[in-house]
Design a protein around this motif. Structure first.
Motif, PDB file in Angstrom:
ATOM      1  N   GLN A   1      45.933 -35.909  53.021  1.00  0.00           N
ATOM      2  CA  GLN A   1      46.750 -37.103  53.209  1.00  0.00           C
ATOM      3  C   GLN A   1      47.249 -37.145  54.653  1.00  0.00           C
ATOM      4  N   VAL A   2      46.968 -38.241  55.314  1.00  0.00           N
ATOM      5  CA  VAL A   2      47.377 -38.416  56.710  1.00  0.00           C
ATOM      6  C   VAL A   2      48.599 -39.319  56.756  1.00  0.00           C
ATOM      7  N   GLN A   3      49.579 -38.902  57.518  1.00  0.00           N
ATOM      8  CA  GLN A   3      50.751 -39.738  57.759  1.00  0.00           C
ATOM      9  C   GLN A   3      50.703 -40.257  59.194  1.00  0.00           C
ATOM     10  N   LEU A   4      50.981 -41.546  59.350  1.00  0.00           N
ATOM     11  CA  LEU A   4      50.983 -42.181  60.658  1.00  0.00           C
ATOM     12  C   LEU A   4      52.341 -42.813  60.890  1.00  0.00           C
ATOM     13  N   VAL A   5      52.931 -42.513  62.039  1.00  0.00           N
ATOM     14  CA  VAL A   5      54.245 -43.060  62.362  1.00  0.00           C
ATOM     15  C   VAL A   5      54.187 -43.708  63.739  1.00  0.00           C
ATOM     16  N   GLU A   6      54.398 -45.031  63.757  1.00  0.00           N
ATOM     17  CA  GLU A   6      54.400 -45.760  65.025  1.00  0.00           C
ATOM     18  C   GLU A   6      55.800 -45.796  65.616  1.00  0.00           C
ATOM     19  N   SER A   7      55.836 -45.940  66.918  1.00  0.00           N
ATOM     20  CA  SER A   7      57.108 -46.135  67.619  1.00  0.00           C
ATOM     21  C   SER A   7      56.825 -46.848  68.929  1.00  0.00           C
ATOM     22  N   GLY A   8      57.893 -47.314  69.547  1.00  0.00           N
ATOM     23  CA  GLY A   8      57.764 -47.893  70.879  1.00  0.00           C
ATOM     24  C   GLY A   8      57.879 -49.400  70.955  1.00  0.00           C
ATOM     25  N   GLN A  13      60.327 -59.306  77.929  1.00  0.00           N
ATOM     26  CA  GLN A  13      60.033 -60.607  78.524  1.00  0.00           C
ATOM     27  C   GLN A  13      58.538 -60.716  78.818  1.00  0.00           C
ATOM     28  N   ALA A  14      58.061 -61.930  78.880  1.00  0.00           N
ATOM     29  CA  ALA A  14      56.661 -62.151  79.246  1.00  0.00           C
ATOM     30  C   ALA A  14      56.381 -61.498  80.595  1.00  0.00           C
ATOM     31  N   GLY A  15      55.230 -60.818  80.667  1.00  0.00           N
ATOM     32  CA  GLY A  15      54.861 -60.108  81.885  1.00  0.00           C
ATOM     33  C   GLY A  15      55.261 -58.647  81.894  1.00  0.00           C
ATOM     34  N   ASP A  16      56.134 -58.269  80.982  1.00  0.00           N
ATOM     35  CA  ASP A  16      56.580 -56.872  80.909  1.00  0.00           C
ATOM     36  C   ASP A  16      55.525 -55.991  80.247  1.00  0.00           C
ATOM     37  N   SER A  17      55.838 -54.699  80.185  1.00  0.00           N
ATOM     38  CA  SER A  17      54.951 -53.711  79.581  1.00  0.00           C
ATOM     39  C   SER A  17      55.678 -52.939  78.489  1.00  0.00           C
ATOM     40  N   LEU A  18      54.901 -52.445  77.552  1.00  0.00           N
ATOM     41  CA  LEU A  18      55.396 -51.551  76.500  1.00  0.00           C
ATOM     42  C   LEU A  18      54.314 -50.534  76.207  1.00  0.00           C
ATOM     43  N   ARG A  19      54.717 -49.368  75.742  1.00  0.00           N
ATOM     44  CA  ARG A  19      53.754 -48.388  75.262  1.00  0.00           C
ATOM     45  C   ARG A  19      54.102 -48.015  73.830  1.00  0.00           C
ATOM     46  N   LEU A  20      53.164 -48.281  72.947  1.00  0.00           N
ATOM     47  CA  LEU A  20      53.312 -47.896  71.553  1.00  0.00           C
ATOM     48  C   LEU A  20      52.706 -46.512  71.333  1.00  0.00           C
ATOM     49  N   SER A  21      53.309 -45.773  70.430  1.00  0.00           N
ATOM     50  CA  SER A  21      52.791 -44.461  70.054  1.00  0.00           C
ATOM     51  C   SER A  21      52.537 -44.431  68.560  1.00  0.00           C
ATOM     52  N   CYS A  22      51.560 -43.629  68.166  1.00  0.00           N
ATOM     53  CA  CYS A  22      51.267 -43.418  66.756  1.00  0.00           C
ATOM     54  C   CYS A  22      51.006 -41.934  66.574  1.00  0.00           C
ATOM     55  N   ALA A  23      51.951 -41.262  65.928  1.00  0.00           N
ATOM     56  CA  ALA A  23      51.831 -39.832  65.683  1.00  0.00           C
ATOM     57  C   ALA A  23      51.201 -39.596  64.328  1.00  0.00           C
ATOM     58  N   ALA A  24      50.143 -38.794  64.308  1.00  0.00           N
ATOM     59  CA  ALA A  24      49.426 -38.494  63.076  1.00  0.00           C
ATOM     60  C   ALA A  24      49.713 -37.066  62.637  1.00  0.00           C
ATOM     61  N   LYS A  76      48.827 -33.464  70.859  1.00  0.00           N
ATOM     62  CA  LYS A  76      49.996 -33.997  70.153  1.00  0.00           C
ATOM     63  C   LYS A  76      49.602 -34.808  68.921  1.00  0.00           C
ATOM     64  N   ASN A  77      48.280 -34.949  68.670  1.00  0.00           N
ATOM     65  CA  ASN A  77      47.813 -35.787  67.558  1.00  0.00           C
ATOM     66  C   ASN A  77      48.444 -37.174  67.621  1.00  0.00           C
ATOM     67  N   THR A  78      48.470 -37.722  68.802  1.00  0.00           N
ATOM     68  CA  THR A  78      49.125 -39.007  69.030  1.00  0.00           C
ATOM     69  C   THR A  78      48.188 -39.942  69.784  1.00  0.00           C
ATOM     70  N   VAL A  79      48.145 -41.179  69.352  1.00  0.00           N
ATOM     71  CA  VAL A  79      47.420 -42.206  70.083  1.00  0.00           C
ATOM     72  C   VAL A  79      48.429 -43.187  70.653  1.00  0.00           C
ATOM     73  N   TYR A  80      48.033 -43.818  71.721  1.00  0.00           N
ATOM     74  CA  TYR A  80      48.924 -44.722  72.433  1.00  0.00           C
ATOM     75  C   TYR A  80      48.258 -46.075  72.637  1.00  0.00           C
ATOM     76  N   LEU A  81      49.086 -47.077  72.767  1.00  0.00           N
ATOM     77  CA  LEU A  81      48.612 -48.398  73.174  1.00  0.00           C
ATOM     78  C   LEU A  81      49.517 -48.854  74.307  1.00  0.00           C
ATOM     79  N   GLU A  82      48.970 -48.793  75.512  1.00  0.00           N
ATOM     80  CA  GLU A  82      49.688 -49.267  76.693  1.00  0.00           C
ATOM     81  C   GLU A  82      49.436 -50.761  76.796  1.00  0.00           C
TER      82      GLU A  82
END
Length: 126
Positions: A1-8, A13-24, A76-82
């Motif tokens: 069983q895999v657990q996935l937890v997103e954050s970030g 505002q429009a034009g800004d940046s965010l980085r999402l993380s997903c820890a498995a 870290k078993n983590t994927v990111y979305l920049e």
């Protein structure tokens, strides 16, 4: 069983940046592909990006190509979305998903994915 937890997620505002993380965690050695999907209010869940674990090859929807970057930290078993140059139409709940065992020709669809995170909200104000 895999657990996935997103954050970030958050409000930007429009034009800004965010980085999402997903820890498995749990059974991560069988993960073949990790993907990001999003669901905007009143819309279907749609593919955003994916990263194949065997060679770190990445895939993107045309709407985010050149603005979003998927990556992973295997230690870290983590994927990111920049996410850069965010637009109001990027507003959605973002989910990470794990495809186990092997490839699927339908990796851009939600159905093949075996495990999902709970989602993280991204809101982009104009």
């Amino acid at each position: 069983q895999v657990q996935l937890v997103e954050s970030g997620g958050g409000l930007v505002q429009a034009g800004d940046s965010l980085r999402l993380s997903c820890a498995a965690s749990g059974g991560t050695s069988r993960i073949y592909t990790m993907a990001w999907f999003r669901r905007a209010p009143g819309k279907e869940r749609e593919f955003v990006a994916a990263i194949r674990y065997s060679n770190d090859q990445t895939y993107y929807d045309d709407s985010v190509k050149g603005r979003f970057t998927a990556s992973r930290d295997s230690a870290k078993n983590t994927v990111y979305l920049e996410m850069n140059k965010l637009r109001p139409e990027d507003t959605a709940t973002y989910y990470c998903a794990a495809l186990m065992g092997g490839p699927s020709p339908n990796y851009r669809l939600p159905n093949p994915y075996d495990y999902w995170g709970q989602g993280t909200q991204v809101t982009v104000a104009s």
